[in-house]
Write a protein that holds these residues in place. Structure first.
Motif, mmCIF file in Angstrom:
data_model
loop_
_atom_site.group_PDB
_atom_site.id
_atom_site.type_symbol
_atom_site.label_atom_id
_atom_site.label_comp_id
_atom_site.label_asym_id
_atom_site.label_seq_id
_atom_site.Cartn_x
_atom_site.Cartn_y
_atom_site.Cartn_z
ATOM 1 N N ALA A 87 79.919 -8.713 102.140
ATOM 2 C CA ALA A 87 80.382 -9.665 103.140
ATOM 3 C C ALA A 87 81.910 -9.702 103.202
ATOM 4 C CB ALA A 87 79.821 -11.063 102.835
ATOM 5 N N LEU A 110 76.512 -13.375 114.359
ATOM 6 C CA LEU A 110 75.306 -13.310 113.517
ATOM 7 C C LEU A 110 75.634 -13.396 112.019
ATOM 8 C CD1 LEU A 110 72.273 -13.075 113.904
ATOM 9 C CD2 LEU A 110 72.474 -10.607 113.624
ATOM 10 N N ALA A 111 76.537 -12.531 111.554
ATOM 11 C CA ALA A 111 76.816 -12.515 110.110
ATOM 12 C C ALA A 111 77.548 -13.781 109.641
ATOM 13 C CB ALA A 111 77.588 -11.250 109.738
ATOM 14 N N MET A 114 74.755 -16.471 109.594
ATOM 15 C CA MET A 114 73.625 -16.265 108.686
ATOM 16 C C MET A 114 74.058 -16.000 107.240
ATOM 17 S SD MET A 114 71.249 -16.766 110.809
ATOM 18 C CE MET A 114 69.868 -16.467 109.705
ATOM 19 N N VAL A 115 75.199 -15.357 107.054
ATOM 20 C CA VAL A 115 75.633 -15.003 105.698
ATOM 21 C C VAL A 115 76.603 -16.049 105.145
ATOM 22 C CG1 VAL A 115 76.804 -13.269 104.283
ATOM 23 C CG2 VAL A 115 75.286 -12.547 106.138
ATOM 24 N N ARG A 159 83.429 -7.412 115.146
ATOM 25 C CA ARG A 159 82.280 -7.904 114.363
ATOM 26 C C ARG A 159 82.597 -7.887 112.868
ATOM 27 N NH1 ARG A 159 76.628 -4.640 114.358
ATOM 28 N NH2 ARG A 159 78.029 -3.056 113.522
ATOM 29 N N MET A 163 83.950 -11.609 109.747
ATOM 30 C CA MET A 163 83.622 -12.033 108.376
ATOM 31 C C MET A 163 84.882 -12.300 107.549
ATOM 32 S SD MET A 163 80.408 -12.367 108.050
ATOM 33 C CE MET A 163 79.877 -12.172 106.345
#
Lengths: 252, 214
Positions: A87, A110-111, A114-115, A159, A163
């Motif tokens: 991550a 999304l990440a 969700m993460v 994307r 993170m």
């Protein structure tokens, strides 16, 4: 080697890394430290192991022996600990690999949601800022297949950035692009480098290596043959192998 | 024609049994087949091998042999279930292997790169499957699953051979009395075609609804 004093923990450290693909010895006792904020460009002929080197850093490829450390922490072998490390390590692939069933905006959100557990609204706001930054905010609601290759790769970079990674890995990010789209992707990467992102870039783009690299790593047959700042590297003072590679790629 | 009209309660009962067997074993096969394919793509070698073995055994043994085995051998071993239930269980177990193969082909349509990308973003294996693989695989498996269900519908007729009075068995009984094979079996054939058409059209509609816009 760069003159920077290695007193601080390197962001990425490969120590005596060995890897085989069957009989092929694809990485042969590779050592490489990448300092925080440094941009290292890895070049070399196909099959030299440069992509594999890049992929061992977030353990998309396991290693046979040796150690890989990210920010001083050995990369875990598997499981939740490995997922947590990944991550923090952004990666951009040759074939973009956006999630085909999600819009560009959802690909970015999304990440983090969700993460990382980022609230949806915040994730969307940050994603829009990133899309703005890579110049495709108008494509937020589009599906990946509706974008050009260059736009898809810029979305893929965004994307990974969503993170907030400590380091970004680029595995031949422009190799699948039409020539006219290479520039827009390299521009995003250059601005990222200028902002101080730690980057490991596997590429054939010598212009980018000259412009953005702090150090150029030349690989051949699974070994690091040469590590030098770009001006010194491209001046042609290196090994025989480096000079023959450079004369082959720089003449056209 | 009068043969059909006069015997409609028996024929309707046969059709009802066919639908009962079809729907229950379809649901069962979808559930069991999903479990099998999860085992098939899991990182656990024992599960993968077991799922592989399951599929190989069942696609390589004729359904009729399985039905006969279940109906005549299991009572010998002390397992006695009603005929219709036995047929439903055998069809479920048999079609689950085909469902698993259809699902696996769908999973294989999701580009490997997207799986790597999701791992690189920090998704766990189950998140990768749930968020990236399954939603896309689902779109590729609708039509193949429809074909498996149509095959299942046709296979329900084999239950007639072990004494389940479903549609084929019912029309056969009527014909034994009436001796009008053309209208009787022709009508049964039309009913099977109509049911297959419903499944096929349904699959087509679902597929359109979930298709990725390109």
């Amino acid at each position: 080697m760069s003159a920077a004093a290695p007193s601080r923990t390197p962001m990425v450290s490969l120590q005596a890394v060995d890897k085989h693909f069957g009989a092929l010895h694809v990485l042969q006792s590779v050592d490489l430290d990448v300092a925080a904020g440094e941009v290292v460009v890895v070049i070399g002929p196909s099959g030299s192991g440069k992509s594999t080197l890049c992929r061992t850093i977030n353990r998309l490829e396991s290693v046979d022996s040796g150690q890989v450390l990210v920010d001083g922490v050995p990369v875990p072998a598997e499981g939740a600990a490995l997922a947590r490390l990944r991550a923090d390590v952004g990666m951009v692939f040759q074939s973009f690999d956006l999630f085909a069933h999600k819009t560009v905006l959802d690909n970015l959100c999304l990440a983090p949601v969700m993460v990382r557990g980022t609230p949806k609204a915040q994730a969307r706001r940050e994603a829009m800022e990133l899309l703005e930054r890579v110049g495709i905010a108008d494509k937020a609601g589009h599906l990946p297949a509706q974008l050009s290759g260059g736009q898809q790769q810029r979305a893929a970079i965004a994307r990974a950035l969503a993170m907030r990674p400590k380091v970004m890995l680029f595995d031949e990010p422009t190799s699948a692009l039409d020539p006219e789209m290479v520039a827009e992707v390299l521009a995003v990467m250059t601005s990222l480098a200028d902002e101080g992102m730690t980057m490991v870039v596997v590429t054939h783009e010598m212009g980018f290596a000259r412009r953005a690299a702090d150090r150029v790593v030349f690989m051949d047959a699974g070994r690091i043959v040469e590590v030098a700042p770009p001006e010194q590297f491209f001046a042609g003072g290196g090994s025989e192998r480096t000079r023959s590679f450079l004369s082959a790629v720089l003449t056209h | 024609m009068s043969a059909l009209v006069e015997n409609w309660p028996a024929l309707l009962a046969g059709l009802g049994t066919t639908l009962l067997v079809l729907v229950t074993s379809a649901v069962g096969a979808l559930v069991l087949g999903t479990l099998v394919v999860v085992a098939r793509v899991s990182p656990v070698p024992v599960l993968r091998a077991a799922a592989f073995g399951y599929v190989q055994v069942l696609v390589n043994v004729p359904l009729l042999a399985l039905l006969l085995l279940a109906v005549f051998a299991l009572p010998d071993a002390g397992l006695l279930a009603p005929l219709t239930l036995t047929a439903i269980i055998v069809l479920t177990v048999y079609e689950a292997a085909y469902v698993a193969e259809a699902l696996r082909s769908g999973i294989n349509t999701v580009p490997r790169g997207q799986v790597e990308a999701s791992r690189a973003l920090g998704f766990t294996l189950s998140q990768t499957l749930r968020l990236v693989v399954v939603p896309q695989a689902a779109r590729a498996v609708v039509q193949p699953l429809g074909n498996v269900l149509i095959a299942l519908l046709m296979n329900t007729a084999l239950a007639a051979t072990v004494g389940v009075v479903e549609l084929t068995s019912a029309v056969n009984k009527v014909n034994l009395v009436q001796a009008e094979p053309i209208p009787i079996f022709g009508a049964a054939g039309l009913v099977y075609m109509a049911l297959a058409l419903v499944i096929g059209l349904g699959a087509g509609r679902i597929e359109k609804r979930v298709a990725i816009r390109r």
